[in-house]
Each structure stands twice: as structure tokens, then as C-alpha cells.
Design a protein around this motif. Structure first.
Motif, PDB file in Angstrom:
ATOM      1  N   GLY A  82       1.159  -1.540   0.133  1.00 19.24           N
ATOM      2  CA  GLY A  82       0.200   0.364  -0.290  1.00 19.24           C
ATOM      3  C   GLY A  82       0.801   1.029  -0.077  1.00 19.24           C
ATOM      4  N   GLY A  83       2.341   1.616  -0.334  1.00 22.21           N
ATOM      5  CA  GLY A  83       2.927   2.458  -0.437  1.00 22.21           C
ATOM      6  C   GLY A  83       2.784   3.365  -1.472  1.00 22.21           C
ATOM      7  N   GLN A  84       1.887   3.172  -2.670  1.00 15.76           N
ATOM      8  CA  GLN A  84       2.055   3.763  -4.221  1.00 15.76           C
ATOM      9  C   GLN A  84       0.105   4.514  -3.919  1.00 15.76           C
ATOM     10  N   THR A  85      -0.857   3.338  -2.714  1.00 15.88           N
ATOM     11  CA  THR A  85      -2.009   3.771  -2.618  1.00 15.88           C
ATOM     12  C   THR A  85      -2.581   5.284  -1.801  1.00 15.88           C
ATOM     13  N   PRO A  86      -3.385   5.963  -2.236  1.00 14.08           N
ATOM     14  CA  PRO A  86      -4.077   7.215  -1.520  1.00 14.08           C
ATOM     15  C   PRO A  86      -4.507   7.173  -0.834  1.00 14.08           C
ATOM     16  N   SER A  87      -4.912   7.412   0.733  1.00 14.18           N
ATOM     17  CA  SER A  87      -5.754   7.064   1.649  1.00 14.18           C
ATOM     18  C   SER A  87      -7.614   8.021   1.208  1.00 14.18           C
ATOM     19  N   GLU A  88      -8.080   6.940   2.438  1.00 15.78           N
ATOM     20  CA  GLU A  88      -9.149   6.864   2.083  1.00 15.78           C
ATOM     21  C   GLU A  88      -9.445   8.762   1.853  1.00 15.78           C
ATOM     22  N   THR A  89      -9.221   9.500   2.590  1.00 19.94           N
ATOM     23  CA  THR A  89      -9.569  11.002   2.933  1.00 19.94           C
ATOM     24  C   THR A  89      -9.749  11.857   1.821  1.00 19.94           C
ATOM     25  N   GLY A  90      -9.300  10.915   0.528  1.00 23.67           N
ATOM     26  CA  GLY A  90      -9.559  11.875  -0.613  1.00 23.67           C
ATOM     27  C   GLY A  90      -8.422  13.415  -0.762  1.00 23.67           C
ATOM     28  N   ASP A  91      -7.949  13.702   0.025  1.00 18.50           N
ATOM     29  CA  ASP A  91      -6.886  15.302   0.057  1.00 18.50           C
ATOM     30  C   ASP A  91      -5.951  14.511  -0.628  1.00 18.50           C
ATOM     31  N   GLU A  92      -5.499  13.658  -1.664  1.00 19.31           N
ATOM     32  CA  GLU A  92      -4.100  13.397  -1.640  1.00 19.31           C
ATOM     33  C   GLU A  92      -3.916  13.057  -3.695  1.00 19.31           C
ATOM     34  N   LEU A  93      -3.702  14.681  -4.303  1.00 16.42           N
ATOM     35  CA  LEU A  93      -2.941  14.199  -5.540  1.00 16.42           C
ATOM     36  C   LEU A  93      -2.423  12.694  -5.969  1.00 16.42           C
ATOM     37  N   VAL A  94      -2.268  11.943  -6.863  1.00 12.20           N
ATOM     38  CA  VAL A  94      -1.006  11.138  -7.578  1.00 12.20           C
ATOM     39  C   VAL A  94      -1.058  11.057  -8.623  1.00 12.20           C
ATOM     40  N   LEU A  95       0.596  10.974  -7.999  1.00  9.40           N
ATOM     41  CA  LEU A  95       1.438  12.010  -9.191  1.00  9.40           C
ATOM     42  C   LEU A  95       1.394  10.382  -9.759  1.00  9.40           C
ATOM     43  N   SER A  96       1.117   9.931 -10.973  1.00  7.85           N
ATOM     44  CA  SER A  96       2.023   9.230 -11.586  1.00  7.85           C
ATOM     45  C   SER A  96       2.955   9.141 -12.512  1.00  7.85           C
ATOM     46  N   LEU A  97       3.493   8.245 -12.801  1.00 11.06           N
ATOM     47  CA  LEU A  97       5.606   9.008 -13.126  1.00 11.06           C
ATOM     48  C   LEU A  97       5.211   8.085 -14.362  1.00 11.06           C
ATOM     49  N   THR A  98       4.539   7.647 -14.802  1.00 15.42           N
ATOM     50  CA  THR A  98       5.086   6.404 -15.850  1.00 15.42           C
ATOM     51  C   THR A  98       5.196   7.185 -17.735  1.00 15.42           C
ATOM     52  N   ARG A  99       4.668   8.124 -17.863  1.00  7.46           N
ATOM     53  CA  ARG A  99       5.218   8.885 -19.226  1.00  7.46           C
ATOM     54  C   ARG A  99       6.741   9.490 -19.084  1.00  7.46           C
ATOM     55  N   LEU A 100       6.756   9.577 -17.391  1.00  2.00           N
ATOM     56  CA  LEU A 100       8.503   9.120 -17.922  1.00  2.00           C
ATOM     57  C   LEU A 100       9.408   8.094 -17.962  1.00  2.00           C
ATOM     58  N   ASP A 101       9.236   8.440 -20.066  1.00  2.11           N
ATOM     59  CA  ASP A 101       9.263   6.815 -20.020  1.00  2.11           C
ATOM     60  C   ASP A 101      11.116   7.183 -21.459  1.00  2.11           C
ATOM     61  N   ARG A 102      11.095   7.403 -20.826  1.00  2.24           N
ATOM     62  CA  ARG A 102      12.491   7.795 -21.478  1.00  2.24           C
ATOM     63  C   ARG A 102      13.556   7.301 -21.279  1.00  2.24           C
ATOM     64  N   ILE A 103      14.845   5.789 -22.186  1.00  7.75           N
ATOM     65  CA  ILE A 103      15.866   6.206 -22.048  1.00  7.75           C
ATOM     66  C   ILE A 103      17.266   6.894 -22.352  1.00  7.75           C
TER      67      ILE A 103
END
Length: 468
Positions: A82-103
């Protein structure tokens, strides 16, 4: 939101940074980012933000810092605590890094590769192979897990015995700090004795100190030959003895040494299509891999182990496909368990010499406290890391057993601690173990960890509620 900036204004500012298409707010788009792989944690968020560059990550974190917005960094969302999962409070932005995909660079002469955080582990492995090199980190989730997540959790995997954990495979990091400043530490040096080695603060920190955006990874010569074999052994003690014999004979050419119980194998055979038992059967098995070793030498060594009775039976992969099928028996254990039903999982490490003692003591203690318990034990015996998972075969009985999870954890973790082990070997602490760790870390250790957190994230905005 608890931030000082109203939500509509915040979202507009974020869209200005990353583009409207990369600020996800629709439930259908957001939902995959809210639940972790095993379904233990399900959170809420006003938006998932998907930056493409380090500059965009920096702009997002500056905005968050200025307005008190909490950030949950997320890679491939394959973590198990659960380290990558936001809490149930709904006040945390999820920062998805999958588009930083360059070698960004492959330096074949220096044996390094510079990659961004959203590159999948499989893509890194494949890129290394194109220049006749090996990136040895290997996990069952390598097709979807990302380098940023691997480093944030200090991933382990099957090759640690020869190459080390993720921490050992990194020369430099680029990190965006909580206030948006960029720490550019993308050095390619193997020797740099100029003060604190800051990268090691962020590796294994689970995104609580800053956001890893890129890394310089070590590469190794690509093995010309790999010899994969499945061996029957009588006990964990026999497996550890066999490990020491293999290390003495082959040293670094022994690149994997995995332990599998008959119970674990049985679940794979029951639930995973096209799986087949390699040998007639044994209480325990070892899956071993030798790289760049003389096949004739390995065969002679195995023959001697058979003759002495140290090994009951051996199957040697004759083709790459046969080797893959043997590895699938090991790598599909978690999937088979998921199909079977929920279980209480442990990712523990003890000194290699203590593995037989741990299994003996833990099995006995749990059998006494919870009669009829089923133990599924498997893992990286070469580095002392076992996955020790518990359930009952009957679904109705298992539901009651799962309710006893705190008592089960305490039993297992106390034994691990008594053997000078760790309650988290390669998965991290996340939400799952953030309270449990307080029982086993000293007050001095906890105070030092909190001091580091305070220094890098005084407002507590980075991945709150995780690790500490």
C-alpha cells in the motif's frame, strides 16, 4: 482538499503544467490508481496527474508545496504494502510517473544506462540486451513495474545473490524534492567520495522524501550461457547446505537460488494452466541458475550431489523454453495463491544460516496457535529472503483465520526479530507495516528516520502515512 488553493483553481493550475488530458478526474480513469494489487487498500483522490518531464514534476511539487497539497507518487502500481495507494481521505493527489518513460543514454563502455522513472523494468532489460549487456534486477512483475518504483522500494528479486538489491545497481539519481527543487545527482562514477551519498536516502524511502525522476543504472556483461535446474531436497537445512556447496564451487556464477515448498508448488499445479511437475515429488525444491559456468562442470557437480544423497532428483533445462517453464513454477506462486483465496503474507529476511531455524520455529508456533494452518513458504534462500504466507484450505475457516492477522503477524515477526532479521525484506513498509515496525526499530533509529523526514519534507506532504 485541505490545501489553501480551491480545488477548481488547483486543477486548472495542474492542467496548465501537464495539459488537460493528463489531469485525470473521471472515476473510470482514476479508479486503477486507487487500489493496490492485492486489493488490501483502496483510496480516494481528486485527481491523478501525469507529468512527462522532470520540469513538470518540479512545477507540480512547487505548486503543492506552496498550497499544502499532499502528493502520492506512483509508478506501475505493483507494490504489495500500500505504499503507492492514496488514503481514503481524498485530499492527496496521485502523481503517476509512467509518462517519464525515456531511456536517456546507454553508455556501453562505462556499463551504465540513464533512464527515467516510468520506464518499465522489462524495457530496461531489453534495452541493455541490445548492446550486449545485462541489467540483472528481475521480478515477476517486471513487465509492468517501473524503475522509479523499484528504487523507491529497494526491490530485490531473484538475482540478489549475485548482483545485490536495487540499491546496489544504482550509481546516480535525479530527484525532485518536496519544495520542487531538483537534486541532479546523475553521476556515472563508481568512486565519488565527496560527502554524504544522498541517493541512498531516496532508495527505499517509498516516495516519502522526494520523487525519483531518473537514475543511472549499472550494467553487466550479458551471460553467454545459463544453466537452469530444478532439484529435490529433503529440507530447508539441506537447501542451505546445498547453497553453500554451490557458492564454494561456482562463486559468482551462481546467479539464482530459490526455495519452493511442496505446498507452494501444489497451488501452482492446481491453478496455473500448462504447469507440470518437474520431478516425482519432494517436501522441498530448489530452483538454481548458473551463468557463464561450464555446463559440464555443473553437471558433474550435480551428479556428485545426487550420488551423495544431498539431492533427491534433478531436472536440467535443455532449452530456453524449458528454463522458462521451470521459472514459471516459481514466479506463478503468488498468482496461484491469489486464485486460491486471500492469505496472510510475510516478506521477511533472516541470516541465511537461520532459515531452517526460522521455518521450524514459526511453523511450530503457528500450528500450536492455529491448528490446521497451511504454510506456503518460498523465496530467495540465497539472500535469506522468504515469502511466508499463511491460510486455511477451507474458505469459511480461512475467513476467521484472516481476522486473526495481527496475532499472526506478531508471532512471525517476533521470531524474525529474535533471529536478527527484518520484517520487510524487499516489499517495503508502506501502510501495511508502518505501525508494526515501531515494535522492532529502536527509539534511536526511529528518531533518526523522523529527523531525515523533517529535513526533506517538513510539511509532511510527500506520501503521507507511509513508512513512518
Amino acid at each position: 482538499m485541505t490545501a489553501t488553493l480551491p480545488l477548481p483553481d488547483l486543477l486548472d493550475r495542474l492542467r496548465a503544467i501537464v495539459g488537460a488530458d493528463n489531469v485525470l478526474t473521471a472515476a473510470f480513469d482514476v479508479e486503477p490508481h486507487l487500489v493496490e494489487l492485492r486489493g488490501l487498500y483502496h483510496g480516494a483522490t481528486p485527481a491523478v496527474v501525469r507529468p512527462k518531464t522532470t520540469a513538470e514534476v518540479a512545477a507540480i511539487l512547487r505548486l503543492a508545496s506552496e498550497h499544502g497539497v499532499k502528493i502520492v507518487p506512483q509508478g506501475g502500481n505493483t507494490g504489495l504494502v500500500g505504499g503507492q495507494t492514496p488514503s481514503e481521505t481524498g485530499d492527496e493527489l496521485v502523481l503517476s510517473l509512467t509518462r517519464l518513460d525515456r531511456i536517456r543514454e546507454i553508455d556501453r563502455i562505462n556499463d551504465t544506462m540513464t533512464v527515467e522513472a516510468g520506464v518499465t523494468l522489462a524495457a530496461v532489460q531489453e534495452a541493455a540486451e541490445t548492446v550486449d549487456r545485462l541489467f540483472p534486477l528481475s521480478l515477476a512483475a517486471e513487465g509492468s513495474c517501473t524503475i522509479g518504483g523499484n528504487l523507491a522500494t529497494n526491490a530485490g528479486g531473484t538475482q540478489v545473490i549475485a548482483y545485490g538489491n536495487a540499491r546496489d545497481l544504482v550509481l546516480g539519481l535525479e530527484v525532485v524534492l518536496a519544495d520542487g527543487r531538483v537534486l541532479n545527482g546523475l553521476g556515472k562514477l563508481r568512486k565519488d567520495n565527496t560527502g554524504y551519498d544522498l541517493k541512498h536516502l531516496f532508495i527505499g524511502a517509498e516516495g516519502t522524501l522526494g520523487v525519483i525522476t531518473a537514475a543511472v543504472l549499472k550494467l553487466f556483461p550479458l551471460p553467454r550461457t545459463q544453466f537452469t535446474c530444478w532439484l529435490d531436497v529433503a529440507s530447508p537445512a539441506a537447501a542451505v547446505a546445498l547453497l553453500n556447496a554451490a557458492k564454494s564451487a561456482f562463486d559468482a556464477q551462481l546467479t539464482a537460488f530459490e526455495l519452493v515448498s511442496e505446498t507452494a508448488l501444489g497451488l501452482v499445479l492446481q491453478h496455473i494452466p500448462d504447469s507440470a511437475r518437474p520431478t516425482a515429488g519432494s517436501p522441498w525444491y530448489v530452483l538454481a541458475e548458473f551463468s557463464d559456468a561450464d555446463p559440464a562442470s555443473v553437471e558433474r557437480w550435480l551428479a556428485a550431489r545426487l550420488e551423495s544423497g544431498e539431492v533427491g532428483d534433478v531436472v536440467v533445462a535443455q532449452t530456453v523454453m524449458q528454463a522458462q517453464k521451470l521459472w514459471a513454477l516459481r514466479e506463478c506462486i503468488s498468482e496461484a495463491q491469489k486464485i486460491e483465496g486471500i492469505s496472510i503474507k510475510h516478506d521477511i529476511a533472516v541470516p541465511v544460516s537461520a532459515i531452517p531455524d526460522f521455518l521450524k520455529r514459526a511453523d511450530a508456533a503457528l500450528a500450536e496457535a492455529f491448528p490446521g494452518i497451511r504454510v506456503v513458504a518460498f523465496g530467495h534462500v540465497g539472500d535469506g529472503n522468504l515469502h511466508y504466507n499463511l491460510s486455511r484450505a477451507d474458505a469459511q475457516d480461512n475467513a476467521a483465520f484472516i481476522a486473526a492477522q495481527p496475532a499472526v503477524h506478531r508471532c512471525v515477526h517476533d521470531i524474525v526479530h529474535a533471529l536478527n532479521g527484518s520484517i520487510s525484506a524487499e516489499h517495503g513498509l508502506g501502510q501495511l507495516k508502518r505501525e508494526e515496525i515501531r515494535r522492532y526499530k529502536s527509539p534511536v533509529e526511529l528518531a533518526a528516520m523522523r529527523a531525515v523526514k523533517q529535513a526533506f519534507d517538513p510539511a509532511g506532504l510527500m506520501n503521507p502515512g507511509k513508512l513512518i
